[in-house]
Design a protein around this motif. Structure first.
Motif, short mmCIF file in Angstrom:
data_model
loop_
_atom_site.label_atom_id
_atom_site.label_comp_id
_atom_site.label_asym_id
_atom_site.label_seq_id
_atom_site.Cartn_x
_atom_site.Cartn_y
_atom_site.Cartn_z
N VAL A 15 0.90 -1.09 0.04
CA VAL A 15 -0.07 -0.03 -0.02
C VAL A 15 0.80 1.16 -0.01
N LEU A 16 0.88 1.97 -1.03
CA LEU A 16 1.56 3.41 -1.08
C LEU A 16 0.80 4.60 -0.95
N LEU A 17 1.17 5.35 -0.15
CA LEU A 17 0.33 6.56 0.31
C LEU A 17 1.27 7.71 -0.21
N PRO A 18 0.82 8.83 -1.00
CA PRO A 18 1.65 10.03 -1.60
C PRO A 18 1.94 11.06 -0.63
N ALA A 19 3.03 11.19 -0.08
CA ALA A 19 3.35 12.18 1.05
C ALA A 19 4.01 13.37 0.23
N SER A 20 3.63 14.80 0.71
CA SER A 20 4.04 15.65 0.26
C SER A 20 5.42 15.99 0.29
N SER A 21 6.32 17.15 -0.20
CA SER A 21 7.50 17.26 -0.26
C SER A 21 7.58 18.51 0.68
N TRP A 22 9.02 18.82 1.18
CA TRP A 22 9.14 20.14 1.97
C TRP A 22 8.78 21.53 1.57
N ALA A 23 8.55 21.33 0.02
CA ALA A 23 8.01 22.44 -0.60
C ALA A 23 6.54 22.93 -0.58
N GLU A 24 5.83 21.81 -0.07
CA GLU A 24 4.44 21.77 -0.08
C GLU A 24 3.93 21.94 1.59
N SER A 25 4.73 21.91 2.50
CA SER A 25 4.06 22.12 3.88
C SER A 25 5.24 22.65 4.71
N ASP A 26 5.07 23.20 5.78
CA ASP A 26 5.73 23.64 6.72
C ASP A 26 6.57 22.52 7.45
N GLY A 27 7.48 22.70 8.04
CA GLY A 27 8.29 21.57 8.69
C GLY A 27 9.59 22.26 9.29
N THR A 28 9.88 21.34 10.49
CA THR A 28 10.89 21.60 11.06
C THR A 28 12.31 20.52 10.83
N PHE A 29 13.39 21.12 10.82
CA PHE A 29 14.51 20.01 10.54
C PHE A 29 15.59 20.61 11.56
N VAL A 30 16.49 19.28 11.93
CA VAL A 30 17.56 19.76 12.84
C VAL A 30 18.67 19.41 12.06
N ASN A 31 19.53 20.18 12.06
CA ASN A 31 20.79 19.91 11.40
C ASN A 31 21.88 19.30 12.06
#
Ligand code: SF4
Ligand code: SF4
Ligand code: FES
Length: 535
Positions: free
Chosen positions: A452-468
């Motif tokens: 079962v494959l569910l399509p997830a949006s990319s970083w350009a399509e939603s806000d998000g937090t990333f820790v470098n």
């Protein structure tokens, strides 16, 4: 910290500051072409000339000049203050500087501007830099007069291919040498230089070489005019139609701050360029990161699938919930993704622990690659540290562990975020499982074998937090709407939870952030650095 006066305003400076740097720090723009805060001083364009007032009781430094007298109809001897380049002149305590308020400075800027445009082709209608070109901006601010020269301008080479990514137009070049200094000082590949003298000079590539390193696109970005253009962006869009989202590069664990430029009319992304952040990337980005914007469209998973047949999102969510419901929690492996934001990973962890009762958590992502001592990190995932910090009870296990456990038939099912497994051998082991529910943004080994494959949006399509890699938590802003049937992964996960009888009550991202436990939040936010615009 001492102070000096710029146009009668008291300005603080740090030891060693030049006038332009001290002014820049407090947001005052002294017009400049060749100066760049991240490069050495060349002081060759003379656009930043300012007037330094003499100390009380001392005569001003003056220059003898010939000035046109319209009444006499001839040039007459005159004196004028000797102006100094603000990019080179070091500030001293009590210095008094006139910039915008000096008529001598204004005249000098108009003259410099006129000189720079003498042989310029003024091909703005077909120039990619139009709309963000300093020659245009400064002409309007400091010259605003029609061209007086009637002679044929000097012609120079056009559309010279410097390398795989950069094209050069010598007629538009003002020979500020920013590109030359960037390649030598930052990219450590001194392959550009100036040849010839006077109005014949131009930038050239070292004989037998090409401009071909990991930082070539930055030469186009530091070029203040349209002389260097990027093959990738050339003739694709007019910048006045573009809007910018403040994003975090997804190319590696450095997490360079970026602007993602997109056309809101078509929801199309056109380029990635650096956003100044001294704690992370200073003024720069690498080519991989600048071209990484292409992954917003390239290789995307845009529709749901059941047993490799395209399905509606609702049907795929129903099937995924049904498949997961019947699995013994001890035989279900959950794979987090270092490619996804904290919010997406938190949502999956919550589903795993609170709904499915699963404790077997693994961490997927792209395999390691090449790094350098400029910016590029060998970890090619933007959020390895963030995901690890979210797992407060025990660190996530490796994909090799998962592959080994699958081989030992410890697991019968996998629920994975992302389609990357660091190692292809791991993917083929996982491919043998009967139930594989995968939330994927891009095509990859896991999305290809998903039941079962569910399509997830990319970083350009939603806000998000990333820790470098340094542990700095950074927010990336949404640019465009979701593509195809994709949805932010946290939303898909909330949908799965609802079908499994748990309403997380998440309608927007702020709800997810509120639900993230204070300890997880504290582990994530070690520092958030200042981020602003690049000069
Ligand atoms: S190509 Fe651009 S950056 Fe390089 S010297 Fe010419 S104007 Fe300056
Ligand atoms: S160094 Fe890494 S984060 Fe920075 S631009 Fe390159 S790929 Fe992106
Ligand atoms: S910016 Fe000072 S001389 Fe160019």
């Amino acid at each position: 910290m001492g102070t000096f006066k710029l146009d009668d305003r008291e300005i603080a400076f740090e030891p060693g500051d030049t006038i332009i740097r001290a002014a820049h720090r407090v947001g005052i723009d002294i017009p400049h072409y060749c100066w760049h805060p991240g490069l050495s001083v060349a002081a060759n364009c003379r656009m930043c000339l300012v007037e330094i007032l003499p100390p009380p009781g001392r005569p001003a430094m003056a220059l003898a000049v010939l000035q046109w007298d319209p009444e006499k109809g001839e040039y007459v001897d005159q004196k004028k203050p000797k102006l100094q380049p603000a990019c080179q002149m070091t500030v001293t305590e009590g210095l008094e500087v006139r910039s915008a308020s000096s008529p001598h400075v204004e005249r000098a800027r108009a003259a410099v501007q006129e000189m720079l445009l003498l042989n310029h082709p003024v091909d703005c209608p077909i120039c990619d830099q139009a709309g963000e070109c300093r020659l245009q901006d400064y002409w309007l601010e400091h010259q605003a007069t029609a061209k007086r020269m009637r002679d044929e301008p000097v012609h120079k080479p056009k559309a010279v291919v410097f390398g795989p990514t950069i094209v050069y137009d010598a007629e538009r070049c003002i020979v500020c040498t920013r590109c030359v200094r960037f390649t030598a000082e930052v990219a450590k590949d001194p392959v550009l230089n100036v040849r010839q003298r006077g109005n014949l000079n131009e930038i050239t590539v070292a004989p037998g070489r090409q401009l071909d390193n990991k930082y070539t696109l930055m030469t186009e970005y530091v070029c203040p005019v349209g002389a260097l253009t990027a093959s990738d962006f050339r003739f694709k869009a007019r910048v006045w139609f573009l809007r910018s989202a403040r994003t975090v590069c997804q190319g590696c664990a450095t997490g360079c701050n970026a602007f993602l430029d997109y056309d809101p009319r078509q929801g199309k992304v056109y380029r990635h360029r650096p956003r100044e952040n001294h704690a992370v990337n200073k003024y720069w980005m690498c080519d991989d990161g600048m071209l990484d914007y292409r992954r917003v469209e390239a290789g995307r998973v845009l529709h749901a699938a059941i047993d490799k047949e395209t399905a509606t999102l609702g049907a795929a969510l129903d099937r995924a919930a049904k498949a997961l419901q019947g699995v013994d929690p001890d035989r279900l492996a959950v794979v987090l993704s270092a490619q996804h934001s904290n919010e997406d990973n938190f949502a999956l962890l919550k589903l795993a622990r609170d709904v499915l009762g699963v404790g077997n958590v693994f961490l997927g992502g792209k395999p390691d690659g090449e790094g350098d001592d400029i910016l590029r990190h060998p970890d090619k995932n933007p959020n390895t540290r963030g995901v690890t910090a979210l797992c407060t009870t025990a660190p996530p296990r490796s994909m090799q562990d998962l592959a080994a456990s699958v081989t030992m038939t410890e697991f019968t099912a996998v629920l994975a975020l992302g389609s990357e497994t660091r190692d292809l051998a791991d993917a083929s082991a996982l491919g043998r499982l009967k139930t594989q529910v995968v939330l994927a943004t891009h095509d990859g080994p896991l999305s290809r074998s998903a039941t079962v494959l569910l399509p997830a949006s990319s970083w350009a399509e939603s806000d998000g937090t990333f820790v470098n890699a340094k542990g700095i938590a950074q927010e990336s802003e949404q640019a465009i709407g979701t593509l195809g049937d994709s949805r932010p992964a946290w939303k898909l996960i909330a949908g799965l939870a609802a079908r499994l009888g748990h309403d997380f009550g998440w309608r927007k991202l702020a709800d997810v952030r509120k639900a993230m436990s204070p300890e997880a939040g504290a582990a994530l936010v070690e520092a958030t650095a200042h981020a602003g615009a690049t000069p």
